[in-house]
Design a protein around this motif. Structure first.
Motif, PDB file in Angstrom:
ATOM      1  N   ALA A 231     -19.822 -53.701 -45.469  1.00 49.64           N
ATOM      2  CA  ALA A 231     -20.566 -54.471 -44.474  1.00 49.64           C
ATOM      3  C   ALA A 231     -22.049 -54.112 -44.493  1.00 49.64           C
ATOM      4  CB  ALA A 231     -19.982 -54.231 -43.088  1.00 49.64           C
ATOM      5  N   LEU A 232     -22.351 -52.845 -44.781  1.00 48.95           N
ATOM      6  CA  LEU A 232     -23.754 -52.439 -44.868  1.00 48.95           C
ATOM      7  C   LEU A 232     -24.466 -53.173 -45.996  1.00 48.95           C
ATOM      8  CD1 LEU A 232     -25.872 -50.391 -43.709  1.00 48.95           C
ATOM      9  CD2 LEU A 232     -25.186 -48.858 -45.574  1.00 48.95           C
ATOM     10  N   SER A 233     -23.799 -53.320 -47.132  1.00 44.58           N
ATOM     11  CA  SER A 233     -24.418 -54.030 -48.255  1.00 44.58           C
ATOM     12  C   SER A 233     -24.591 -55.509 -47.932  1.00 44.58           C
ATOM     13  CB  SER A 233     -23.579 -53.863 -49.528  1.00 44.58           C
ATOM     14  OG  SER A 233     -22.353 -54.551 -49.428  1.00 44.58           O
ATOM     15  N   ARG A 234     -23.647 -56.064 -47.173  1.00 43.74           N
ATOM     16  CA  ARG A 234     -23.778 -57.465 -46.765  1.00 43.74           C
ATOM     17  C   ARG A 234     -24.962 -57.632 -45.817  1.00 43.74           C
ATOM     18  NH1 ARG A 234     -19.320 -61.057 -43.386  1.00 43.74           N
ATOM     19  NH2 ARG A 234     -20.670 -62.869 -43.073  1.00 43.74           N
ATOM     20  N   ALA A 235     -25.104 -56.713 -44.870  1.00 39.71           N
ATOM     21  CA  ALA A 235     -26.245 -56.773 -43.953  1.00 39.71           C
ATOM     22  C   ALA A 235     -27.559 -56.660 -44.711  1.00 39.71           C
ATOM     23  CB  ALA A 235     -26.137 -55.668 -42.909  1.00 39.71           C
ATOM     24  N   GLU A 236     -27.588 -55.780 -45.708  1.00 35.13           N
ATOM     25  CA  GLU A 236     -28.781 -55.616 -46.540  1.00 35.13           C
ATOM     26  C   GLU A 236     -29.123 -56.928 -47.240  1.00 35.13           C
ATOM     27  OE1 GLU A 236     -31.790 -53.082 -48.281  1.00 35.13           O
ATOM     28  OE2 GLU A 236     -30.258 -52.486 -46.840  1.00 35.13           O
ATOM     29  N   ARG A 237     -28.107 -57.577 -47.800  1.00 36.53           N
ATOM     30  CA  ARG A 237     -28.343 -58.830 -48.526  1.00 36.53           C
ATOM     31  C   ARG A 237     -28.889 -59.910 -47.599  1.00 36.53           C
ATOM     32  NH1 ARG A 237     -25.114 -63.025 -48.694  1.00 36.53           N
ATOM     33  NH2 ARG A 237     -23.293 -61.813 -48.030  1.00 36.53           N
ATOM     34  N   VAL A 238     -28.273 -60.062 -46.438  1.00 37.07           N
ATOM     35  CA  VAL A 238     -28.712 -61.097 -45.499  1.00 37.07           C
ATOM     36  C   VAL A 238     -30.134 -60.814 -45.010  1.00 37.07           C
ATOM     37  CG1 VAL A 238     -28.297 -62.142 -43.233  1.00 37.07           C
ATOM     38  CG2 VAL A 238     -26.374 -61.674 -44.775  1.00 37.07           C
ATOM     39  N   MET A 239     -30.402 -59.550 -44.679  1.00 41.55           N
ATOM     40  CA  MET A 239     -31.731 -59.209 -44.177  1.00 41.55           C
ATOM     41  C   MET A 239     -32.792 -59.452 -45.243  1.00 41.55           C
ATOM     42  SD  MET A 239     -33.388 -58.191 -41.504  1.00 41.55           S
ATOM     43  CE  MET A 239     -32.204 -57.365 -40.420  1.00 41.55           C
ATOM     44  N   ARG A 240     -32.500 -59.109 -46.480  1.00 45.36           N
ATOM     45  CA  ARG A 240     -33.491 -59.315 -47.532  1.00 45.36           C
ATOM     46  C   ARG A 240     -33.709 -60.809 -47.808  1.00 45.36           C
ATOM     47  NH1 ARG A 240     -35.371 -54.753 -49.176  1.00 45.36           N
ATOM     48  NH2 ARG A 240     -34.113 -52.853 -49.141  1.00 45.36           N
ATOM     49  N   GLN A 241     -32.666 -61.605 -47.680  1.00 47.72           N
ATOM     50  CA  GLN A 241     -32.847 -63.059 -47.806  1.00 47.72           C
ATOM     51  C   GLN A 241     -33.802 -63.576 -46.736  1.00 47.72           C
ATOM     52  OE1 GLN A 241     -28.787 -64.440 -47.581  1.00 47.72           O
ATOM     53  NE2 GLN A 241     -28.509 -64.414 -49.788  1.00 47.72           N
ATOM     54  N   ARG A 242     -33.641 -63.094 -45.512  1.00 47.81           N
ATOM     55  CA  ARG A 242     -34.539 -63.497 -44.428  1.00 47.81           C
ATOM     56  C   ARG A 242     -35.976 -63.083 -44.722  1.00 47.81           C
ATOM     57  NH1 ARG A 242     -31.756 -61.278 -38.912  1.00 47.81           N
ATOM     58  NH2 ARG A 242     -29.811 -62.462 -38.968  1.00 47.81           N
ATOM     59  N   ILE A 243     -36.132 -61.822 -45.151  1.00 53.63           N
ATOM     60  CA  ILE A 243     -37.469 -61.296 -45.418  1.00 53.63           C
ATOM     61  C   ILE A 243     -38.149 -62.099 -46.519  1.00 53.63           C
ATOM     62  CG2 ILE A 243     -38.718 -59.304 -46.358  1.00 53.63           C
ATOM     63  CD1 ILE A 243     -36.543 -57.541 -44.975  1.00 53.63           C
ATOM     64  N   ASN A 244     -37.448 -62.299 -47.623  1.00 53.98           N
ATOM     65  CA  ASN A 244     -38.034 -63.035 -48.748  1.00 53.98           C
ATOM     66  C   ASN A 244     -38.351 -64.473 -48.367  1.00 53.98           C
ATOM     67  OD1 ASN A 244     -37.604 -60.647 -50.078  1.00 53.98           O
ATOM     68  ND2 ASN A 244     -36.169 -61.457 -51.581  1.00 53.98           N
ATOM     69  N   HIS A 245     -37.459 -65.094 -47.617  1.00 57.31           N
ATOM     70  CA  HIS A 245     -37.684 -66.472 -47.173  1.00 57.31           C
ATOM     71  C   HIS A 245     -38.974 -66.572 -46.360  1.00 57.31           C
ATOM     72  CE1 HIS A 245     -36.760 -70.513 -45.653  1.00 57.31           C
ATOM     73  NE2 HIS A 245     -37.151 -70.055 -44.479  1.00 57.31           N
ATOM     74  N   GLN A 246     -39.170 -65.640 -45.432  1.00 55.34           N
ATOM     75  CA  GLN A 246     -40.364 -65.695 -44.589  1.00 55.34           C
ATOM     76  C   GLN A 246     -41.631 -65.482 -45.411  1.00 55.34           C
ATOM     77  OE1 GLN A 246     -40.320 -66.619 -41.280  1.00 55.34           O
ATOM     78  NE2 GLN A 246     -42.503 -66.815 -41.751  1.00 55.34           N
ATOM     79  N   HIS A 247     -41.580 -64.586 -46.392  1.00 58.07           N
ATOM     80  CA  HIS A 247     -42.758 -64.393 -47.242  1.00 58.07           C
ATOM     81  C   HIS A 247     -43.062 -65.650 -48.059  1.00 58.07           C
ATOM     82  CE1 HIS A 247     -43.689 -60.279 -46.328  1.00 58.07           C
ATOM     83  NE2 HIS A 247     -42.488 -59.843 -46.652  1.00 58.07           N
ATOM     84  N   MET A 248     -42.028 -66.317 -48.546  1.00 60.12           N
ATOM     85  CA  MET A 248     -42.253 -67.551 -49.301  1.00 60.12           C
ATOM     86  C   MET A 248     -42.871 -68.627 -48.418  1.00 60.12           C
ATOM     87  SD  MET A 248     -39.079 -67.810 -52.012  1.00 60.12           S
ATOM     88  CE  MET A 248     -37.754 -67.157 -50.988  1.00 60.12           C
TER      89      MET A 248
END
Length: 459
Positions: A231-248
């Protein structure tokens, strides 16, 4: 209406297989409990109370002055954890958010919507829910024909019909503060786990005919509670998708977002270009129109405008505008590269300041040095700054020329416009405008090579 918040952070997290408290495991560069606190701040709580238990001092150190703390000596369930906050909150007028410290994906916007929904509907309790494609294992939200919540039923207690329900309990709630602590006095451990369940408070309110509501999340991912490394790795993946999306959205170009790893506190200006396999950690900042190429790794680095970092590592250092670094350079902590500097392949810089327009193209170590402007540093240069016990400083003046394969044994001052001859060992100061030669005299023995075994005449 005054808001309060209770953050549950006492658990060990046995399934994490770690000595570290569960809530201190990191997602995108900060601990899960820090993510929760950032989201909770959206409701502007007048008071925040964190329930701590396993390795409590570690949690307190991370949370710091953001919260009051209450120690839960024994972990006897979620209801018992909330009971611990009674001394801090009982009797206060207002509404209280209860949230687990292992839910890093819940956003501040969702928590604000939850609290507003609770207040607007004049509920005594409101449950944050989500729609799950596969609800197995979750408590189900059971509603009546008027869409009112009638109960929360756990997986093991659910009927066949109730198990088909996909609306699940996320474990986050808002309560009328006074009524919460009154109801907690009436819950028991009469259940399979022998624990005090916070969900039993909902049942008490329903028995008394009080109004209980539910606010459904738009995004199921926000409901994720982290109980293990999967679950920690899943949270990491989702959070990084959010972060990258906002930067784009903000004007940053990602060649491959799936292989670009950016911590939550990283700052990127517009027109930055990030190639695949780039990692930006901590509080790294990258200025406008800079390019970070494949394989680069930056930690707490401050990068100026129009910089190119090629397959290199930079730690806790400042890189000014129009600098080029790499490939395969290492800029170690407390270094400062001024404008238009070039640091080339296999160059290491440590605790040094490099002046404007200075170039060090290859195979060099610069340690504990202050290098002036317009300096040329030849290949193979070594600043020997450490004698095994102490570090020593070297200063190189503006427009000096350091010949290839020079070894500078600190402490040494090389003056402005000075030159060190290639292959020299420099252990004394070099005055400005001087040439320093520090190498053994070459002797040629004519014809001697004929006597050597490797000479063609000997074969």
């Amino acid at each position: 209406m005054t808001n309060y918040a209770i953050i549950l952070a006492a658990g060990k997290g046995t399934r994490m297989k770690s000595d570290l408290p569960k809530v201190l495991h990191q997602v995108a560069g900060i601990s899960m409990v820090e993510h929760v606190f950032r989201s909770v701040s959206a409701i502007n709580p007048a008071k925040k109370v964190t329930i701590i238990g396993h390795k409590a001092d570690l949690v307190k150190d991370v949370v710091g002055e953001q919260s009051h703390f209450v120690l839960q000596k024994e972990q006897l369930g979620t209801g018992h954890a909330v009971m611990m906050a009674e001394a801090e909150l009982a009797g206060l007028e207002g509404q209280t958010l209860v949230i687990a410290g292992d839910t890093p994906l819940i956003t501040g916007e969702s928590l604000k919507n939850l609290v507003d929904f609770h207040s607007n509907h004049k509920n005594v309790a409101t449950i944050l829910t989500a729609e799950a494609d596969n609800p197995f294992g979750y408590g189900r939200i059971i509603r009546n024909q008027n869409d009112e919540v009638t109960k929360i039923v756990e997986q093991k207690d659910a009927s066949d019909f109730e198990q088909q329900v996909k609306e699940i309990n996320t474990g986050t709630y808002v309560f009328d503060n006074k009524r919460l602590f009154e109801a907690l006095k009436n819950i028991t451990t009469n259940n399979a786990q022998g624990e005090y369940y916070l969900t039993d408070v909902i049942g008490i309110f329903k028995q008394l005919g009080e109004k209980v509501g539910a606010y459904k999340l738009r995004d199921f991912d926000e409901s994720l509670g982290v109980n293990d490394r999967v679950a920690l790795s899943r949270a990491e993946r989702v959070m990084r998708q959010r972060i990258n999306h906002q930067h784009m959205v903000n004007g940053v170009s990602f060649i491959d977002p799936k292989t670009t790893y950016i911590d939550i506190d990283v700052s990127l200006d517009s027109e930055v270009i990030l190639e695949p396999n780039v990692t930006l950690k901590g509080k790294t900042k990258v200025g406008q129109a800079s390019t970070i190429t494949n394989g680069s790794y930056l930690v707490d680095a401050t990068i100026g405008k129009n910089v190119t970092i090629t397959a290199s590592m930079i730690e806790e250092s400042i890189v000014e505008d129009n600098v080029t670094v790499g490939p395969y350079a290492h800029i170690r902590p407390q270094s400062h590269l001024s404008q238009n500097v070039h640091i080339g392949n296999f160059v290491e810089v440590k605790s040094s300041t490099v002046g404007k327009n200075t170039k060090s193209g290859h195979l060099t170590y610069l340690g504990n040095a202050t290098i002036g402007s317009g300096v040329n540093i030849g290949a193979g240069t070594i600043i020997a700054n450490y004698d095994g016990q102490n570090k020593f400083k070297t200063t190189v003046g503006d427009n000096a020329f350091i010949g290839s394969n020079s070894t500078i044994i600190a402490p040494v001052n090389v003056g402005e416009n000075a030159i060190t001859a290639a292959g020299s060992t420099i252990h004394q100061d070099v005055p400005e405008d001087s040439l320093a030669i520090g190498r053994g005299r070459q002797v040629n023995k004519e014809g001697y090579a004929v006597k050597m075994p490797h000479h063609p005449s000997q074969k």
